[in-house]
Motif scaffolding. Structure first.
Motif, short mmCIF file in Angstrom:
data_model
loop_
_atom_site.label_atom_id
_atom_site.label_comp_id
_atom_site.label_asym_id
_atom_site.label_seq_id
_atom_site.Cartn_x
_atom_site.Cartn_y
_atom_site.Cartn_z
N TYR A 10 21.85 39.77 43.13
CA TYR A 10 22.61 40.38 42.04
C TYR A 10 24.08 40.66 42.35
O TYR A 10 24.82 41.05 41.45
CB TYR A 10 21.93 41.69 41.62
N ILE A 11 24.50 40.48 43.59
CA ILE A 11 25.90 40.75 43.94
C ILE A 11 26.60 39.49 44.45
O ILE A 11 27.70 39.16 44.00
CB ILE A 11 26.00 41.88 44.99
N ALA A 12 25.97 38.78 45.36
CA ALA A 12 26.59 37.58 45.94
C ALA A 12 27.01 36.54 44.92
O ALA A 12 28.04 35.88 45.10
CB ALA A 12 25.64 36.96 46.98
N PRO A 13 26.25 36.33 43.81
CA PRO A 13 26.66 35.29 42.85
C PRO A 13 28.04 35.53 42.23
O PRO A 13 28.69 34.56 41.82
CB PRO A 13 25.56 35.35 41.78
N TRP A 14 28.50 36.78 42.17
CA TRP A 14 29.79 37.04 41.53
C TRP A 14 30.80 37.74 42.46
O TRP A 14 32.00 37.75 42.16
CB TRP A 14 29.60 37.92 40.29
N PHE A 15 30.35 38.26 43.57
CA PHE A 15 31.25 38.98 44.49
C PHE A 15 31.78 37.99 45.53
O PHE A 15 31.30 37.93 46.67
CB PHE A 15 30.52 40.14 45.14
N ASN A 16 32.77 37.19 45.13
CA ASN A 16 33.33 36.17 46.01
C ASN A 16 34.74 35.83 45.54
O ASN A 16 35.18 36.26 44.47
CB ASN A 16 32.44 34.93 46.05
N LEU A 17 35.41 35.02 46.34
CA LEU A 17 36.82 34.70 46.09
C LEU A 17 37.02 33.94 44.79
O LEU A 17 37.95 34.23 44.02
CB LEU A 17 37.38 33.88 47.26
N PHE A 18 36.14 32.98 44.51
CA PHE A 18 36.30 32.17 43.29
C PHE A 18 36.17 33.02 42.04
O PHE A 18 36.98 32.92 41.11
CB PHE A 18 35.27 31.04 43.27
N CYS A 19 35.15 33.86 41.99
CA CYS A 19 34.94 34.69 40.80
C CYS A 19 36.08 35.68 40.62
O CYS A 19 36.51 35.95 39.48
CB CYS A 19 33.61 35.43 40.90
N LEU A 20 36.60 36.23 41.72
CA LEU A 20 37.75 37.13 41.63
C LEU A 20 38.97 36.38 41.09
O LEU A 20 39.70 36.91 40.24
CB LEU A 20 38.06 37.72 42.99
N ALA A 21 39.17 35.15 41.55
CA ALA A 21 40.29 34.34 41.05
C ALA A 21 40.13 34.07 39.56
O ALA A 21 41.10 34.13 38.79
CB ALA A 21 40.37 33.03 41.83
N MET A 22 38.90 33.80 39.13
CA MET A 22 38.64 33.59 37.70
C MET A 22 38.92 34.86 36.90
O MET A 22 39.47 34.79 35.79
CB MET A 22 37.19 33.16 37.50
N GLY A 23 38.56 36.01 37.47
CA GLY A 23 38.82 37.27 36.79
C GLY A 23 40.30 37.55 36.62
O GLY A 23 40.76 37.94 35.54
N LEU A 24 41.07 37.34 37.68
CA LEU A 24 42.51 37.56 37.61
C LEU A 24 43.18 36.54 36.69
O LEU A 24 44.13 36.88 35.96
CB LEU A 24 43.12 37.49 39.01
#
Length: 335
Positions: free
Chosen positions: A151-165
């Motif tokens: 529940y955390i690893a799928p979204w807690f990473n560099l790519f997802c953070l870049a997508m969020g920003l």
């Protein structure tokens, strides 16, 4: 029939990105513009901000009814970022309502503004993070790992953070361009032109970061991009529109600027859709969820299509009338 439903779903996401994105981006831009921007932002979004969520609700209904496995997967595997998105939407709506419609202007007004700005940034960031998790392919439906792995690893990473920003920057860019037309005085219009330029360059930089972050996370986004002629054409058109948009910043025409930004955002969404199609959610085990292997039974899709057509016959004219009434004075040239 399925193609029509997919088209309506895609258009819903585009409209929410443009209209809802402009609302969320207004809070981000207000943070940059300072207290001087509060009056213009409130005037711009007060009549329409609630109505713009119609397109998000429509997209959710289509996923829930037409592609229930996709809806269930996202709701379970990504429940943490989605919960933050929902809390952000609620916090932003309530804080704006109390700030704008409160009969007394006291010290609580400052707290409402803080919550409004914070939630306007947090919500698009976690929307982008959720989308990034759907793309990256770390979602595991076998539920054999730990809580962190599931529940955390799928979204807690560099790519997802870049997508969020990237999402937050794109929303800020949309809002800044729209706010140029909402400004009354030339000095205010110049301020939003300057902010629009900043967000334009920031969005371009973060777009590159998204591709680099995908490679860092071992997702071959570059290869997927170059395998789709539609994606290449869409992003090439976005690149060609960029100097046109920059020219319009220096020689502003509100109508043309809004058309240009609308085309840019639509082409970005179309390019991403072309990379993804027909996959909706990438899974870790390779059994990806697509439009075709998750669609509801024919009878359900048939009833859904009827409901969508009937609903849109009411929603679209009402939406047009809403904007005509409250935005009829906008579209003037900047002098």
């Amino acid at each position: 029939m399925l193609l029509i439903i997919i088209t309506i779903l895609g258009v819903s996401f585009i409209l929410y990105t443009l209209l809802g994105g402009a609302d969320f981006g207004a809070g981000i831009v207000e943070t940059v513009a300072g207290r001087k921007g509060e009056r213009i932002v409130s005037k711009a979004i007060a009549p329409v901000w609630e109505a713009n969520h119609v397109w998000l609700i429509l997209a959710i209904v289509i996923l829930f009814t037409g592609f229930p496995l996709v809806y269930a997967t996202i709701s379970v595997a990504l429940h943490i970022p989605l919960m933050i998105v929902l809390l952000g939407i609620v916090m932003r709506g309530t804080s704006f309502t109390f700030r704008h419609y409160d009969v007394t202007h006291d010290k609580t007004h400052a707290y409402y503004s803080i919550f409004f700005k914070a939630s306007s940034f947090i919500t698009p960031v976690f929307l982008g993070i959720t989308l990034g998790a759907m793309i990256l392919g770390n979602i595991n439906l076998e539920y054999t790992g730990s809580f962190y792995e599931q529940y955390i690893a799928p979204w807690f990473n560099l790519f997802c953070l870049a997508m969020g920003l990237f999402s937050a920057s794109l929303f800020g860019y949309i809002a800044a361009v729209f706010l140029i037309g909402e400004a009354t005085y030339a000095i205010e219009q110049k301020r939003y032109v300057r902010i629009s330029k900043i967000f334009l360059f920031l969005t371009i930089i973060l777009g590159v970061v998204v591709f680099l972050a995908a490679e860092q996370e071992n997702h071959q986004l570059f290869n997927e991009f170059f395998q789709s002629s539609l994606s290449i054409g869409s992003f090439a058109a976005v690149a060609l529109l960029t100097p046109v948009t920059y020219y319009l910043f220096n020689h502003p025409n509100i109508v043309l600027l809004r058309i240009a930004i609308g085309l840019q955002v639509t082409l970005i969404m179309l390019g991403w859709f072309a990379i993804q199609f027909p996959i909706l959610v990438y899974e870790k085990n390779g059994n990806h969820l697509t439009f075709y292997n998750t669609q509801a039974p024919y009878a359900t899709l048939y009833q859904l299509l009827i409901a969508l057509i009937v609903g849109l016959l009411f929603v679209l004219p009402a939406f047009y009338f809403l904007f005509k009434v409250f935005k009829k004075d906008n579209g003037q040239n900047v002098n």
